[in-house]
Design a protein around this motif. Structure first.
Motif, PDB file in Angstrom:
ATOM      1  N   TYR A  47       7.763   4.560  -0.952  1.00  0.00           N
ATOM      2  CA  TYR A  47       6.417   5.039  -0.676  1.00  0.00           C
ATOM      3  C   TYR A  47       5.410   3.907  -0.504  1.00  0.00           C
ATOM      4  CZ  TYR A  47       6.170   4.349  -5.706  1.00  0.00           C
ATOM      5  OH  TYR A  47       6.245   3.817  -6.956  1.00  0.00           O
ATOM      6  N   THR A  48       5.634   2.755  -1.119  1.00  0.00           N
ATOM      7  CA  THR A  48       4.672   1.659  -0.952  1.00  0.00           C
ATOM      8  C   THR A  48       4.704   1.118   0.470  1.00  0.00           C
ATOM      9  OG1 THR A  48       6.300   0.101  -1.805  1.00  0.00           O
ATOM     10  CG2 THR A  48       4.705   0.968  -3.352  1.00  0.00           C
ATOM     11  N   ASP A  49       5.889   1.018   1.052  1.00  0.00           N
ATOM     12  CA  ASP A  49       5.976   0.558   2.435  1.00  0.00           C
ATOM     13  C   ASP A  49       5.218   1.493   3.366  1.00  0.00           C
ATOM     14  OD1 ASP A  49       7.623  -1.326   1.370  1.00  0.00           O
ATOM     15  OD2 ASP A  49       9.477  -0.467   2.172  1.00  0.00           O
ATOM     16  N   ASN A  50       5.426   2.776   3.183  1.00  0.00           N
ATOM     17  CA  ASN A  50       4.751   3.756   4.022  1.00  0.00           C
ATOM     18  C   ASN A  50       3.235   3.707   3.809  1.00  0.00           C
ATOM     19  OD1 ASN A  50       4.590   5.756   5.911  1.00  0.00           O
ATOM     20  ND2 ASN A  50       4.928   7.409   4.447  1.00  0.00           N
ATOM     21  N   TYR A  51       2.798   3.477   2.570  1.00  0.00           N
ATOM     22  CA  TYR A  51       1.368   3.376   2.289  1.00  0.00           C
ATOM     23  C   TYR A  51       0.752   2.169   2.987  1.00  0.00           C
ATOM     24  CZ  TYR A  51      -2.998   2.874  -0.228  1.00  0.00           C
ATOM     25  OH  TYR A  51      -4.319   2.751  -0.531  1.00  0.00           O
ATOM     26  N   TYR A  52       1.418   1.020   2.907  1.00  0.00           N
ATOM     27  CA  TYR A  52       0.905  -0.182   3.570  1.00  0.00           C
ATOM     28  C   TYR A  52       0.816   0.017   5.079  1.00  0.00           C
ATOM     29  CZ  TYR A  52       1.619  -2.878  -0.736  1.00  0.00           C
ATOM     30  OH  TYR A  52       1.576  -3.361  -2.001  1.00  0.00           O
ATOM     31  N   ILE A  53       1.798   0.657   5.651  1.00  0.00           N
ATOM     32  CA  ILE A  53       1.811   0.853   7.103  1.00  0.00           C
ATOM     33  C   ILE A  53       0.705   1.804   7.542  1.00  0.00           C
ATOM     34  CG2 ILE A  53       3.170   1.796   9.009  1.00  0.00           C
ATOM     35  CD1 ILE A  53       5.657   0.683   7.542  1.00  0.00           C
ATOM     36  N   THR A  54       0.491   2.881   6.799  1.00  0.00           N
ATOM     37  CA  THR A  54      -0.499   3.869   7.228  1.00  0.00           C
ATOM     38  C   THR A  54      -1.930   3.490   6.864  1.00  0.00           C
ATOM     39  OG1 THR A  54      -0.100   5.140   5.211  1.00  0.00           O
ATOM     40  CG2 THR A  54       1.116   5.789   7.187  1.00  0.00           C
ATOM     41  N   HIS A  55      -2.153   2.826   5.733  1.00  0.00           N
ATOM     42  CA  HIS A  55      -3.505   2.535   5.276  1.00  0.00           C
ATOM     43  C   HIS A  55      -3.915   1.072   5.431  1.00  0.00           C
ATOM     44  CE1 HIS A  55      -2.424   6.221   3.055  1.00  0.00           C
ATOM     45  NE2 HIS A  55      -3.682   6.547   3.311  1.00  0.00           N
ATOM     46  N   GLY A  56      -3.030   0.218   5.886  1.00  0.00           N
ATOM     47  CA  GLY A  56      -3.326  -1.208   5.955  1.00  0.00           C
ATOM     48  C   GLY A  56      -4.469  -1.548   6.888  1.00  0.00           C
ATOM     49  N   LEU A  57      -4.507  -0.947   8.039  1.00  0.00           N
ATOM     50  CA  LEU A  57      -5.553  -1.255   9.014  1.00  0.00           C
ATOM     51  C   LEU A  57      -6.921  -0.770   8.538  1.00  0.00           C
ATOM     52  CD1 LEU A  57      -6.205  -2.432  11.775  1.00  0.00           C
ATOM     53  CD2 LEU A  57      -5.745  -0.188  12.749  1.00  0.00           C
ATOM     54  N   LYS A  58      -6.980   0.404   7.907  1.00  0.00           N
ATOM     55  CA  LYS A  58      -8.260   0.936   7.445  1.00  0.00           C
ATOM     56  C   LYS A  58      -8.800   0.166   6.240  1.00  0.00           C
ATOM     57  CE  LYS A  58      -6.461   5.005   7.267  1.00  0.00           C
ATOM     58  NZ  LYS A  58      -6.199   6.404   6.986  1.00  0.00           N
ATOM     59  N   GLU A  59      -7.935  -0.187   5.290  1.00  0.00           N
ATOM     60  CA  GLU A  59      -8.399  -0.821   4.057  1.00  0.00           C
ATOM     61  C   GLU A  59      -8.696  -2.302   4.222  1.00  0.00           C
ATOM     62  OE1 GLU A  59      -5.663  -0.065   0.946  1.00  0.00           O
ATOM     63  OE2 GLU A  59      -6.120   2.071   0.872  1.00  0.00           O
ATOM     64  N   VAL A  60      -7.873  -3.012   4.977  1.00  0.00           N
ATOM     65  CA  VAL A  60      -8.010  -4.467   5.074  1.00  0.00           C
ATOM     66  C   VAL A  60      -8.734  -4.865   6.347  1.00  0.00           C
ATOM     67  CG1 VAL A  60      -6.738  -6.629   5.087  1.00  0.00           C
ATOM     68  CG2 VAL A  60      -5.938  -4.746   3.698  1.00  0.00           C
ATOM     69  N   GLY A  61      -8.399  -4.236   7.445  1.00  0.00           N
ATOM     70  CA  GLY A  61      -9.044  -4.546   8.703  1.00  0.00           C
ATOM     71  C   GLY A  61      -8.321  -5.570   9.539  1.00  0.00           C
ATOM     72  N   GLY A  62      -7.186  -6.053   9.082  1.00  0.00           N
ATOM     73  CA  GLY A  62      -6.419  -7.026   9.859  1.00  0.00           C
ATOM     74  C   GLY A  62      -5.497  -6.348  10.839  1.00  0.00           C
TER      75      GLY A  62
END
Length: 98
Positions: free
Chosen positions: A41-56
């Motif tokens: 689940y952490t991999d899926n979380y990083y993939i789905t929320h990474g762009l919104k939370e970090v902006g990179g």
């Protein structure tokens, strides 16, 4: 004759290892498909929320420098200490000429 037999046996052993390493026929080291999403689940979380939370735009850089920042600083410190120790050990000792 002995070399030919040795080469054939090594080729056979390599073929067996390649067959075992193939995930479709041999060993399977983890679940795939829908089971993968439920257990990782952490991999899926990083993939789905990474762009919104970090902006990179690069998810690997986002994970290394934002989500795992303290861990990355610790690894960099250990790596720097190891390199400094290796340089100190491999450097020739200097003697005073006086």
């Amino acid at each position: 004759m002995k070399r030919t037999l040795a080469y054939l046996s090594l080729l056979f052993i390599l073929g067996v290892f390649l067959y075992i390493a193939n995930p479709n026929y041999g060993l399977v080291f983890g679940p795939g498909g829908k089971e993968w999403l439920s257990l990782r689940y952490t991999d899926n979380y990083y993939i789905t929320h990474g762009l919104k939370e970090v902006g990179g735009m690069n998810i690997v850089t986002d994970i290394v420098f934002d989500y795992r920042g303290y861990d990355t600083i610790g690894e960099a410190t250990v790596l720097f200490t190891a390199i400094a120790g290796a340089v100190a050990l491999l450097r020739p000792w200097r003697r005073d000429e006086s």
